[in-house]
Design a protein around this motif. Structure first.
Motif, PDB file in Angstrom:
ATOM      1  N   ALA A  94       0.836  -1.209   0.000  1.00 23.46           N
ATOM      2  CA  ALA A  94       0.000   0.000   0.000  1.00 23.46           C
ATOM      3  C   ALA A  94       0.867   1.253   0.000  1.00 23.46           C
ATOM      4  O   ALA A  94       0.632   2.191  -0.763  1.00 23.46           O
ATOM      5  CB  ALA A  94      -0.925  -0.013   1.220  1.00 23.46           C
ATOM      6  N   VAL A  95       1.868   1.282   0.859  1.00 20.86           N
ATOM      7  CA  VAL A  95       2.763   2.447   0.929  1.00 20.86           C
ATOM      8  C   VAL A  95       3.531   2.602  -0.383  1.00 20.86           C
ATOM      9  O   VAL A  95       3.693   3.722  -0.901  1.00 20.86           O
ATOM     10  CB  VAL A  95       3.727   2.300   2.117  1.00 20.86           C
ATOM     11  N   ALA A  96       3.998   1.485  -0.945  1.00 22.06           N
ATOM     12  CA  ALA A  96       4.759   1.540  -2.197  1.00 22.06           C
ATOM     13  C   ALA A  96       3.904   2.099  -3.336  1.00 22.06           C
ATOM     14  O   ALA A  96       4.370   2.936  -4.126  1.00 22.06           O
ATOM     15  CB  ALA A  96       5.279   0.151  -2.550  1.00 22.06           C
ATOM     16  N   TRP A  97       2.640   1.651  -3.433  1.00 20.86           N
ATOM     17  CA  TRP A  97       1.748   2.165  -4.482  1.00 20.86           C
ATOM     18  C   TRP A  97       1.539   3.667  -4.303  1.00 20.86           C
ATOM     19  O   TRP A  97       1.528   4.429  -5.283  1.00 20.86           O
ATOM     20  CB  TRP A  97       0.413   1.444  -4.444  1.00 20.86           C
ATOM     21  N   CYS A  98       1.342   4.109  -3.064  1.00 23.60           N
ATOM     22  CA  CYS A  98       1.135   5.544  -2.817  1.00 23.60           C
ATOM     23  C   CYS A  98       2.360   6.348  -3.246  1.00 23.60           C
ATOM     24  O   CYS A  98       2.231   7.419  -3.866  1.00 23.60           O
ATOM     25  CB  CYS A  98       0.843   5.792  -1.340  1.00 23.60           C
ATOM     26  N   LEU A  99       3.546   5.835  -2.934  1.00 24.44           N
ATOM     27  CA  LEU A  99       4.768   6.546  -3.301  1.00 24.44           C
ATOM     28  C   LEU A  99       4.938   6.586  -4.817  1.00 24.44           C
ATOM     29  O   LEU A  99       5.301   7.630  -5.381  1.00 24.44           O
ATOM     30  CB  LEU A  99       5.980   5.871  -2.654  1.00 24.44           C
ATOM     31  N   VAL A 100       4.664   5.477  -5.486  1.00 25.77           N
ATOM     32  CA  VAL A 100       4.797   5.438  -6.951  1.00 25.77           C
ATOM     33  C   VAL A 100       3.831   6.420  -7.600  1.00 25.77           C
ATOM     34  O   VAL A 100       4.203   7.218  -8.476  1.00 25.77           O
ATOM     35  CB  VAL A 100       4.559   4.005  -7.475  1.00 25.77           C
ATOM     36  N   LEU A 101       2.555   6.377  -7.181  1.00 23.03           N
ATOM     37  CA  LEU A 101       1.560   7.284  -7.761  1.00 23.03           C
ATOM     38  C   LEU A 101       1.877   8.737  -7.438  1.00 23.03           C
ATOM     39  O   LEU A 101       1.719   9.629  -8.285  1.00 23.03           O
ATOM     40  CB  LEU A 101       0.164   6.919  -7.238  1.00 23.03           C
ATOM     41  N   GLY A 102       2.331   8.991  -6.219  1.00 22.50           N
ATOM     42  CA  GLY A 102       2.631  10.358  -5.824  1.00 22.50           C
ATOM     43  C   GLY A 102       3.813  10.941  -6.581  1.00 22.50           C
ATOM     44  O   GLY A 102       3.753  12.083  -7.066  1.00 22.50           O
ATOM     45  N   VAL A 103       4.886  10.181  -6.701  1.00 19.27           N
ATOM     46  CA  VAL A 103       6.066  10.670  -7.412  1.00 19.27           C
ATOM     47  C   VAL A 103       5.744  10.858  -8.895  1.00 19.27           C
ATOM     48  O   VAL A 103       6.139  11.866  -9.515  1.00 19.27           O
ATOM     49  CB  VAL A 103       7.251   9.698  -7.223  1.00 19.27           C
ATOM     50  N   ALA A 104       5.022   9.900  -9.477  1.00 13.37           N
ATOM     51  CA  ALA A 104       4.652  10.022 -10.889  1.00 13.37           C
ATOM     52  C   ALA A 104       3.762  11.246 -11.121  1.00 13.37           C
ATOM     53  O   ALA A 104       3.956  12.002 -12.075  1.00 13.37           O
ATOM     54  CB  ALA A 104       3.938   8.749 -11.351  1.00 13.37           C
ATOM     55  N   GLY A 105       2.783  11.445 -10.239  1.00 15.28           N
ATOM     56  CA  GLY A 105       1.898  12.604 -10.373  1.00 15.28           C
ATOM     57  C   GLY A 105       2.639  13.910 -10.193  1.00 15.28           C
ATOM     58  O   GLY A 105       2.414  14.872 -10.938  1.00 15.28           O
ATOM     59  N   TRP A 106       3.542  13.965  -9.203  1.00 13.37           N
ATOM     60  CA  TRP A 106       4.325  15.193  -8.974  1.00 13.37           C
ATOM     61  C   TRP A 106       5.196  15.517 -10.180  1.00 13.37           C
ATOM     62  O   TRP A 106       5.235  16.672 -10.626  1.00 13.37           O
ATOM     63  CB  TRP A 106       5.183  15.015  -7.721  1.00 13.37           C
ATOM     64  N   ALA A 107       5.887  14.512 -10.711  1.00  9.89           N
ATOM     65  CA  ALA A 107       6.768  14.751 -11.863  1.00  9.89           C
ATOM     66  C   ALA A 107       5.963  15.181 -13.090  1.00  9.89           C
ATOM     67  O   ALA A 107       6.380  16.090 -13.838  1.00  9.89           O
ATOM     68  CB  ALA A 107       7.570  13.482 -12.169  1.00  9.89           C
ATOM     69  N   TRP A 108       4.823  14.554 -13.309  1.00  6.85           N
ATOM     70  CA  TRP A 108       3.971  14.904 -14.449  1.00  6.85           C
ATOM     71  C   TRP A 108       3.438  16.325 -14.306  1.00  6.85           C
ATOM     72  O   TRP A 108       3.480  17.127 -15.242  1.00  6.85           O
ATOM     73  CB  TRP A 108       2.841  13.887 -14.551  1.00  6.85           C
ATOM     74  N   ALA A 109       2.934  16.656 -13.113  1.00 12.53           N
ATOM     75  CA  ALA A 109       2.385  18.005 -12.877  1.00 12.53           C
ATOM     76  C   ALA A 109       3.469  19.065 -13.027  1.00 12.53           C
ATOM     77  O   ALA A 109       3.237  20.129 -13.618  1.00 12.53           O
ATOM     78  CB  ALA A 109       1.760  18.062 -11.485  1.00 12.53           C
ATOM     79  N   ARG A 110       4.639  18.798 -12.506  1.00 16.47           N
ATOM     80  CA  ARG A 110       5.752  19.757 -12.605  1.00 16.47           C
ATOM     81  C   ARG A 110       6.138  20.004 -14.060  1.00 16.47           C
ATOM     82  O   ARG A 110       6.384  21.140 -14.471  1.00 16.47           O
ATOM     83  CB  ARG A 110       6.947  19.208 -11.814  1.00 16.47           C
ATOM     84  N   SER A 111       6.179  18.916 -14.846  1.00  8.07           N
ATOM     85  CA  SER A 111       6.516  19.051 -16.259  1.00  8.07           C
ATOM     86  C   SER A 111       5.460  19.862 -17.015  1.00  8.07           C
ATOM     87  O   SER A 111       5.785  20.732 -17.827  1.00  8.07           O
ATOM     88  CB  SER A 111       6.664  17.660 -16.884  1.00  8.07           C
TER      89      SER A 111
END
Length: 278
Positions: free
Chosen positions: A253-270
């Motif tokens: 559960a924690v790993a999925w949250c981290l993956v989705l969060g990092v991916a979303g942050w990088a996408w939004a920043r770009s």
């Protein structure tokens, strides 16, 4: 004749912490002025709670808790089963609102205006993420209170509650970042409001409303390997007082949250750095 020297005013510098606080305040003030999205955070899960417990719970409860008699006993068992799911859905609903809010700012030129101001770029995106997380946490309290009023009795201790809060904060941040990116990527506000619908559907295709063991093979495989099943199972175990699937599922559960969060942050920043295409 004395020469007069003029000094150009110093360029205002961004203040990241103060800018984030300002943007969070802006997000919360928007929730007060336009309460429709906030009300949906509470009413949506409450309608599902009432519908599934009082209409389907009597029969479904016998399926999730062996030996339970259909009827009142089944409804009580099913209330225990789906309350964690509805808390997760409350967090997901808050995230989908972020996409709509972000798209409204982008379509109205507000995001472009912020780019010309002395505002830390991260604050423009972090404000809605944190603001809607605060709203989702408040909605969680109301939804859990409604479930308790219906007879739900969580066995969570102090440490379980703290871990549960941490899980919901992590999930909320991850989904909010992902939905900020969806809102920036959308061509219109309508598109942004529809894009995150997959996030609302995934708990239905996991262990949220029925045990995965009862599903056909292909559906069961998907339910076991999608992000929301370990999150729901971890929340279910923590609310029950630590009795649950164990550390491996919590780590997933924690790993999925981290993956989705990092991916979303990088996408939004770009997307924020790129000029919006009309």
């Amino acid at each position: 004749m004395t020469a007069v020297t003029t000094t150009a005013p110093a360029t205002a510098r961004p203040r990241p912490v103060a800018d984030v606080v300002t943007m969070v305040r802006r997000s919360l003030l928007r929730a007060v002025r336009y309460p429709g999205l906030t009300i949906f955070l509470v009413l949506g899960p409450l309608v599902v709670l009432l519908l599934f417990v009082h209409v389907f719970g009597g029969a479904f409860g016998a399926g999730v808790a062996p030996g339970v008699t259909p009827g009142a006993e089944g409804r009580a068992a099913y209330l225990d089963y789906i309350t964690p799911t509805l808390l997760v859905l409350t967090v997901v609903g808050g995230a989908t609102s972020v996409a709509t809010s972000t798209a409204m700012d982008a379509a109205g030129g507000i995001t472009a205006r912020f780019k010309t101001m002395a505002i830390a770029p991260g604050a423009v995106l972090s404000g809605p993420v944190i603001g809607f997380l605060v709203q989702a946490l408040a909605a969680l309290v109301l939804v859990l209170g409604a479930a308790v009023a219906m007879g739900y009795r969580p066995g969570a201790g102090a440490l379980d509650r703290l871990a549960l809060l941490g899980l919901f904060v992590l999930l909320g941040l991850a989904l909010n970042w992902l939905c900020v990116a969806m809102g920036l990527n959308a061509r219109s506000v309508e598109t942004a409001s529809n894009a995150p619908m997959i996030l609302l559907l995934l708990p239905f295709l996991g262990s949220g409303f029925a045990p995965v063991e009862t599903m056909p093979t292909a559906v069961r495989w998907f339910a076991q390997h999608q992000p929301f099943t370990p999150v729901i199972e971890t929340a279910r175990g923590l609310l029950a007082g630590g009795a649950g699937p164990g550390g491996a599922v919590a780590a997933q559960a924690v790993a999925w949250c981290l993956v989705l969060g990092v991916a979303g942050w990088a996408w939004a920043r770009s997307l924020y750095r790129r000029e919006r295409r009309l």
